[in-house]
Design an enzyme around this catalytic site. Structure first.
Site, PDB file in Angstrom:
ATOM      1  N   ASN A 127      26.409-125.166 -39.881  1.00  0.00           N
ATOM      2  CA  ASN A 127      25.204-124.616 -39.242  1.00  0.00           C
ATOM      3  C   ASN A 127      23.933-125.065 -39.965  1.00  0.00           C
ATOM      4  O   ASN A 127      23.110-124.263 -40.400  1.00  0.00           O
ATOM      5  CB  ASN A 127      25.280-123.089 -39.169  1.00  0.00           C
ATOM      6  CG  ASN A 127      25.402-122.428 -40.527  1.00  0.00           C
ATOM      7  OD1 ASN A 127      25.843-123.050 -41.493  1.00  0.00           O
ATOM      8  ND2 ASN A 127      25.001-121.173 -40.612  1.00  0.00           N
ATOM      9  N   HIS A 180      35.498-114.309 -43.536  1.00  0.00           N
ATOM     10  CA  HIS A 180      34.906-113.155 -44.254  1.00  0.00           C
ATOM     11  C   HIS A 180      35.261-111.800 -43.636  1.00  0.00           C
ATOM     12  O   HIS A 180      34.422-111.064 -43.139  1.00  0.00           O
ATOM     13  CB  HIS A 180      33.397-113.302 -44.382  1.00  0.00           C
ATOM     14  CG  HIS A 180      32.683-113.876 -43.194  1.00  0.00           C
ATOM     15  ND1 HIS A 180      32.903-113.482 -41.889  1.00  0.00           N
ATOM     16  CD2 HIS A 180      31.727-114.834 -43.130  1.00  0.00           C
ATOM     17  CE1 HIS A 180      32.127-114.164 -41.084  1.00  0.00           C
ATOM     18  NE2 HIS A 180      31.407-114.992 -41.802  1.00  0.00           N
ATOM     19  N   ASP A 230      30.392-121.254 -37.599  1.00  0.00           N
ATOM     20  CA  ASP A 230      30.121-120.115 -38.477  1.00  0.00           C
ATOM     21  C   ASP A 230      28.646-119.726 -38.445  1.00  0.00           C
ATOM     22  O   ASP A 230      27.755-120.576 -38.563  1.00  0.00           O
ATOM     23  CB  ASP A 230      30.516-120.437 -39.912  1.00  0.00           C
ATOM     24  CG  ASP A 230      30.144-119.299 -40.849  1.00  0.00           C
ATOM     25  OD1 ASP A 230      30.546-118.156 -40.565  1.00  0.00           O
ATOM     26  OD2 ASP A 230      29.431-119.550 -41.827  1.00  0.00           O
ATOM     27  N   ASP A 251      31.467-117.714 -49.065  1.00  0.00           N
ATOM     28  CA  ASP A 251      30.387-117.694 -48.071  1.00  0.00           C
ATOM     29  C   ASP A 251      29.037-117.831 -48.774  1.00  0.00           C
ATOM     30  O   ASP A 251      28.071-117.142 -48.458  1.00  0.00           O
ATOM     31  CB  ASP A 251      30.432-116.415 -47.233  1.00  0.00           C
ATOM     32  CG  ASP A 251      29.512-116.478 -46.011  1.00  0.00           C
ATOM     33  OD1 ASP A 251      29.014-117.579 -45.696  1.00  0.00           O
ATOM     34  OD2 ASP A 251      29.280-115.426 -45.386  1.00  0.00           O
ATOM     35  N   HIS A 267      19.251-118.189 -49.986  1.00  0.00           N
ATOM     36  CA  HIS A 267      17.974-117.908 -49.326  1.00  0.00           C
ATOM     37  C   HIS A 267      16.901-117.810 -50.396  1.00  0.00           C
ATOM     38  O   HIS A 267      17.180-117.460 -51.549  1.00  0.00           O
ATOM     39  CB  HIS A 267      18.026-116.611 -48.528  1.00  0.00           C
ATOM     40  CG  HIS A 267      18.962-116.641 -47.360  1.00  0.00           C
ATOM     41  ND1 HIS A 267      18.769-117.459 -46.275  1.00  0.00           N
ATOM     42  CD2 HIS A 267      20.114-115.951 -47.121  1.00  0.00           C
ATOM     43  CE1 HIS A 267      19.751-117.276 -45.400  1.00  0.00           C
ATOM     44  NE2 HIS A 267      20.582-116.369 -45.893  1.00  0.00           N
ATOM     45  N   PHE A 282      25.388-125.258 -47.970  1.00  0.00           N
ATOM     46  CA  PHE A 282      24.465-125.957 -48.869  1.00  0.00           C
ATOM     47  C   PHE A 282      23.124-126.266 -48.203  1.00  0.00           C
ATOM     48  O   PHE A 282      22.262-126.902 -48.799  1.00  0.00           O
ATOM     49  CB  PHE A 282      25.106-127.250 -49.390  1.00  0.00           C
ATOM     50  CG  PHE A 282      26.062-127.043 -50.548  1.00  0.00           C
ATOM     51  CD1 PHE A 282      26.204-125.805 -51.157  1.00  0.00           C
ATOM     52  CD2 PHE A 282      26.827-128.095 -51.029  1.00  0.00           C
ATOM     53  CE1 PHE A 282      27.083-125.606 -52.206  1.00  0.00           C
ATOM     54  CE2 PHE A 282      27.715-127.919 -52.089  1.00  0.00           C
ATOM     55  CZ  PHE A 282      27.845-126.673 -52.676  1.00  0.00           C
ATOM     56  N   HIS A 303      33.622-116.826 -36.854  1.00  0.00           N
ATOM     57  CA  HIS A 303      32.741-115.743 -37.288  1.00  0.00           C
ATOM     58  C   HIS A 303      32.905-114.630 -36.255  1.00  0.00           C
ATOM     59  O   HIS A 303      32.471-114.757 -35.116  1.00  0.00           O
ATOM     60  CB  HIS A 303      31.299-116.234 -37.346  1.00  0.00           C
ATOM     61  CG  HIS A 303      30.333-115.231 -37.879  1.00  0.00           C
ATOM     62  ND1 HIS A 303      29.593-115.445 -39.014  1.00  0.00           N
ATOM     63  CD2 HIS A 303      29.986-113.996 -37.446  1.00  0.00           C
ATOM     64  CE1 HIS A 303      28.821-114.401 -39.250  1.00  0.00           C
ATOM     65  NE2 HIS A 303      29.053-113.499 -38.309  1.00  0.00           N
ATOM     66  N   HIS A 338      34.353-122.141 -47.601  1.00  0.00           N
ATOM     67  CA  HIS A 338      33.311-121.513 -46.778  1.00  0.00           C
ATOM     68  C   HIS A 338      32.006-121.486 -47.571  1.00  0.00           C
ATOM     69  O   HIS A 338      31.693-120.524 -48.264  1.00  0.00           O
ATOM     70  CB  HIS A 338      33.718-120.093 -46.388  1.00  0.00           C
ATOM     71  CG  HIS A 338      32.833-119.473 -45.360  1.00  0.00           C
ATOM     72  ND1 HIS A 338      33.281-118.524 -44.467  1.00  0.00           N
ATOM     73  CD2 HIS A 338      31.523-119.659 -45.052  1.00  0.00           C
ATOM     74  CE1 HIS A 338      32.290-118.153 -43.681  1.00  0.00           C
ATOM     75  NE2 HIS A 338      31.203-118.823 -44.033  1.00  0.00           N
TER      76      HIS A 338
END
Length: 454
Positions: A122, A259, A179, A332, A336, A91, A206, A88
């Site tokens: 995603n 998660h 996800d 996960d 950012h 990148f 999710h 999970h």
């Protein structure tokens, strides 16, 4: 003429997650595989092989020797485990390369001891088509670790129309997920499960019902009250987990609850497994380490979806790992930028990076506190993920791929600089146990700790 070996690791403590044991030994590696395992004489599986692991290392004696074509690594004081596998990971490539790309992500993974990665879909464009999937997989092959990718469940991640799962599977999709976006239409989810069952691929969910959430990323409770926002209630997770476990039991699909964050969801998974569902659950290091108190103390650096919950939830996740209800530890990893995370709590994106701290948090929170043994930890971080996604790895056996991590279990390091492009971690500044000295993938050293780090 005597055969020449490419790599020889001696005097390490070998972790065997399949045999659930530890022992002292040497590994002989050639042509990318473990060609021979030499168990040390006098080493008993009943004896504590950790008596020597974690001993003080004389770094001057740790320099590898070059003898002909043999590279010798002195493993005294180190543990040798199968390379870690994370199923999970984000990148951000294509579309958000300022946060992370496949190359920097692979370096972060190798630094953390990971040799197998399964990417989420995603991206922008998302992985709902053959071209984007081919781009991701081709770029992954240019790195020095193994990179697989999931494809999307629905076109455009819009939750309305299923992708061409059969074609995407033929093109190499390791599994399917949207996800980041919960799937809300029950019949569509059921059809997706039926199709992936025929393809022998896992499908991951999710689990957050947006109809119950106002201001996601922060738990509805003490943390949301602190910030005077609505927050994400536990019922949002429980609602969709309950639905999808019922469908998993009905369809027989390999279903992954991503998660997991609430004690109720852990119990629902436990019951579903007892009833015979082919269901799996992920625990992230941050969910078995932190509570909503961290969101109050660290702000946006501890904002994630689903959010950090209460202490009872954290302990329930650990209990789920202990009894096998939760069989996967997944980071996960969600990079950012600094600028994004500096926005107000309701505007900053959710997610933290995790590849470079996961092993250390597993050691500190699960092994050192007596919840799991080292073989049990590595099973959740390597063997079980590889088995679920049909990946090679997760074992140390003669003939197996030479995908390994060598780490010092007791030596400590301070979380500071990252190989990732991003640094959005609530663990910055903490001193953690478990220093990775080598990551080996396909018999090649892909990460090596600098001996003279300052």
């Amino acid at each position: 003429m005597m055969k020449e070996f490419l790599l020889y690791i001696k005097n390490g403590t070998i972790i065997d997650p399949i045999g659930n044991r530890l022992y002292k030994g040497d590994l002989q590696i050639e042509n990318g595989r473990i060609s021979r395992i030499i168990r040390k004489e006098g080493t008993s599986f009943g004896k504590d092989p950790l008596a020597d692991a974690g001993a003080k290392i004389d770094l001057t004696a740790r320099k590898e020797e070059s003898i002909s074509n043999v590279k010798v690594i002195e493993g005294e004081g180190l543990m040798i485990a199968p390379g870690l596998a994370d199923t999970h990971v984000h990148f951000r490539d294509p579309g958000f390369l300022y946060k992370e790309d496949i190359y920097t992500g692979a370096r972060a993974a190798a630094k953390g001891g990971f040799t197998q990665i399964v990417l989420m879909a995603n991206t922008k464009p998302c992985v709902d088509n053959e071209n984007t999937l081919s781009y991701v997989l081709a770029k992954g092959k240019e790195t020095n670790i193994h990179i697989a990718s999931c494809a999307n469940v629905t076109k455009g991640m819009a939750g309305k129309e299923l992708t061409d799962m059969e074609r995407l599977s033929e093109c190499g999709a390791a599994g399917f997920t949207d996800d980041g976006i919960p799937l809300l239409h029950k019949e569509l989810v059921r059809e997706a499960m039926e199709r992936v069952k025929k393809l022998h691929r896992p499908i991951s969910f999710h689990e957050e019902n947006p109809a119950l959430i106002f201001n996601n990323g922060i738990n509805k409770g003490k943390a949301s009250e602190f910030y005077h926002i609505g927050g994400s209630p536990r019922e949002a997770e429980i609602d969709l987990v309950k639905r999808d476990l019922e469908l998993a039991l009905l369809t027989g699909a390999d279903v992954v609850i991503q998660h997991i964050s609430t004690k109720e969801a852990v119990e629902l998974v436990r019951r579903a497994k007892e009833a015979g569902a082919w269901v799996h659950a992920e625990a992230t290091p941050h969910h078995f380490t932190l509570t909503e108190e961290a969101a109050i103390q660290k702000g946006t650096l501890a904002k994630m979806n689903p959010p950090l919950r209460g202490e009872e939830d954290r302990l329930a996740i650990i209990e789920g790992l202990k009894d096998g209800t939760i069989d996967l530890i997944a980071t996960d990893h969600a990079p950012h930028s600094k600028e994004e995370k500096e926005k107000p709590i309701t505007e900053a994106p959710s997610g933290i990076i995790g590849l470079e701290t996961a092993l250390s948090l597993g050691i500190r929170e699960l092994v050192e506190k007596g919840y799991l043994t080292y073989p049990e930890l590595i099973k959740a971080m390597s063997t079980a993920p590889c088995l679920l996604y049909g990946l090679e790895g997760g074992r140390i056996e003669e003939g197996a791929a030479a995908d390994l991590v060598l780490f010092h279990p007791k030596e400590r390091w301070t979380v500071s600089e990252f190989a990732s492009k991003s640094a959005n971690s609530p663990f910055v500044g903490e001193s953690l146990p478990g220093v990775v000295y080598y990551t080996i993938c396909g018999g090649k050293i892909v990460y090596e700790k600098e001996y003279c780090e300052k």
